[in-house]
Write a protein that holds these residues in place. Sequence first.
Motif, PDB file in Angstrom:
ATOM      1  N   LEU A 162      93.383  -7.443  77.028  1.00 59.89           N
ATOM      2  CA  LEU A 162      93.880  -8.414  76.046  1.00 59.89           C
ATOM      3  C   LEU A 162      95.112  -7.870  75.315  1.00 59.89           C
ATOM      4  CD1 LEU A 162      90.548  -9.762  74.485  1.00 59.89           C
ATOM      5  CD2 LEU A 162      92.034 -10.891  76.143  1.00 59.89           C
ATOM      6  N   ILE A 163      95.056  -6.593  74.946  1.00 56.76           N
ATOM      7  CA  ILE A 163      96.213  -5.983  74.284  1.00 56.76           C
ATOM      8  C   ILE A 163      97.417  -5.971  75.218  1.00 56.76           C
ATOM      9  CG2 ILE A 163      97.123  -3.817  73.356  1.00 56.76           C
ATOM     10  CD1 ILE A 163      94.354  -3.243  72.236  1.00 56.76           C
ATOM     11  N   ALA A 164      97.186  -5.663  76.490  1.00 55.36           N
ATOM     12  CA  ALA A 164      98.279  -5.644  77.471  1.00 55.36           C
ATOM     13  C   ALA A 164      98.902  -7.025  77.624  1.00 55.36           C
ATOM     14  CB  ALA A 164      97.757  -5.143  78.817  1.00 55.36           C
ATOM     15  N   LEU A 180      95.468 -11.761  70.200  1.00 51.32           N
ATOM     16  CA  LEU A 180      95.102 -10.962  71.371  1.00 51.32           C
ATOM     17  C   LEU A 180      95.041  -9.480  71.024  1.00 51.32           C
ATOM     18  CD1 LEU A 180      97.107 -12.597  74.312  1.00 51.32           C
ATOM     19  CD2 LEU A 180      94.641 -12.676  73.902  1.00 51.32           C
ATOM     20  N   LEU A 181      95.987  -9.018  70.217  1.00 48.90           N
ATOM     21  CA  LEU A 181      96.007  -7.603  69.834  1.00 48.90           C
ATOM     22  C   LEU A 181      94.803  -7.261  68.965  1.00 48.90           C
ATOM     23  CD1 LEU A 181      99.804  -7.108  69.007  1.00 48.90           C
ATOM     24  CD2 LEU A 181      98.614  -6.747  71.174  1.00 48.90           C
ATOM     25  N   LEU A 182      94.484  -8.136  68.012  1.00 53.27           N
ATOM     26  CA  LEU A 182      93.376  -7.863  67.095  1.00 53.27           C
ATOM     27  C   LEU A 182      92.034  -7.928  67.808  1.00 53.27           C
ATOM     28  CD1 LEU A 182      94.576  -9.823  63.927  1.00 53.27           C
ATOM     29  CD2 LEU A 182      94.517  -7.354  64.251  1.00 53.27           C
ATOM     30  N   VAL A 183      91.841  -8.956  68.632  1.00 52.33           N
ATOM     31  CA  VAL A 183      90.575  -9.087  69.369  1.00 52.33           C
ATOM     32  C   VAL A 183      90.418  -7.928  70.358  1.00 52.33           C
ATOM     33  CG1 VAL A 183      89.281 -10.496  71.016  1.00 52.33           C
ATOM     34  CG2 VAL A 183      90.444 -11.576  69.102  1.00 52.33           C
ATOM     35  N   GLY A 184      91.504  -7.552  71.027  1.00 53.21           N
ATOM     36  CA  GLY A 184      91.452  -6.427  71.956  1.00 53.21           C
ATOM     37  C   GLY A 184      91.085  -5.133  71.256  1.00 53.21           C
ATOM     38  N   GLY A 185      91.700  -4.890  70.104  1.00 48.34           N
ATOM     39  CA  GLY A 185      91.368  -3.691  69.340  1.00 48.34           C
ATOM     40  C   GLY A 185      89.929  -3.691  68.872  1.00 48.34           C
TER      41      GLY A 185
END
Length: 293
Positions: A162-164, A180-185
């Motif tokens: 998700l981060i990618a 996407l960055l927050l959920v991935g983290g």
Amino acid sequence: MKLKIQPLCVLYFLSIAVFSSIWTCVSAFLALLIHELAHLLAGYWLGEKAESVEFTPFGGVIRYPFGVSAMKGLRGLAIAGAGPLANYAMLWLLSMPWAERLPQPFLQQTLFMHAGMLFLNLLPVLPLDGGRMIFCMGYYVFPIAALTKALSLGGMIVGTTLIAFGLYGAILWEKLNLSLLLVGGYLIVYAHQNRSALQLENLYALLQERQPDKKTPVSVKLYAAAPEAALLSFVDAIADSRAALFRIGEEWVDEERVIRALMQNPRAIAAEALEKADNFHENDGKCLQHQPL
């Protein structure tokens, strides 16, 4: 039962209200609340008592006492599946004619939030409900340490993906998708934490699985710990190695002795517990006894 709300959770919902809309904020909060209440109500009806509930920006983390896990068999499957089922039920209710009376911005955002929570939580990885559902059935087939490691690794892979995608979109379209960055983290961090939580909830079963097979030679991993270290901090090391040897202060302690101490009193301090562990005997030569927590 203890209720914890992360400061980041409050900040997250406030930022939604400021940078998106109040309807989006209310919709996201209600979707999360309904999802977690469904888990708690299912556990209550099935006789499982949670020790604590922690609200994070993207979901709740329900923890059970050491050695008392609701995530086993059909009961665990029902509790883990209650959250996604509640989100699906809300999608069904909001698709009925009466829902058209609701403000359209609120209705649209609510449908989106429930659909998002339903899809995300059915992914078969930790810390999501799909991973918990697999664990509660796979518990009887696969070793606990191997099962939790595979499911948590899956969560980290999904989070990294998700981060990618978020970074790729920012480079390709010059538009950063912060969600996407927050959920991935979140997935990466809580995948590891959920793994530890599941191992502690199933502590005695995990330790009995790890009774050493003295006939098979295996490589030994060495660990160092302070005498005042919490005994529970040794669990991850035991689960991650086929055999472990601990240096506690100036003394070398083998895995079997640490397991005896954990079975006797997992909440103890290492130095104190290991002194008592030598007097802790096996039950009928098959499995170690333990005192209730």
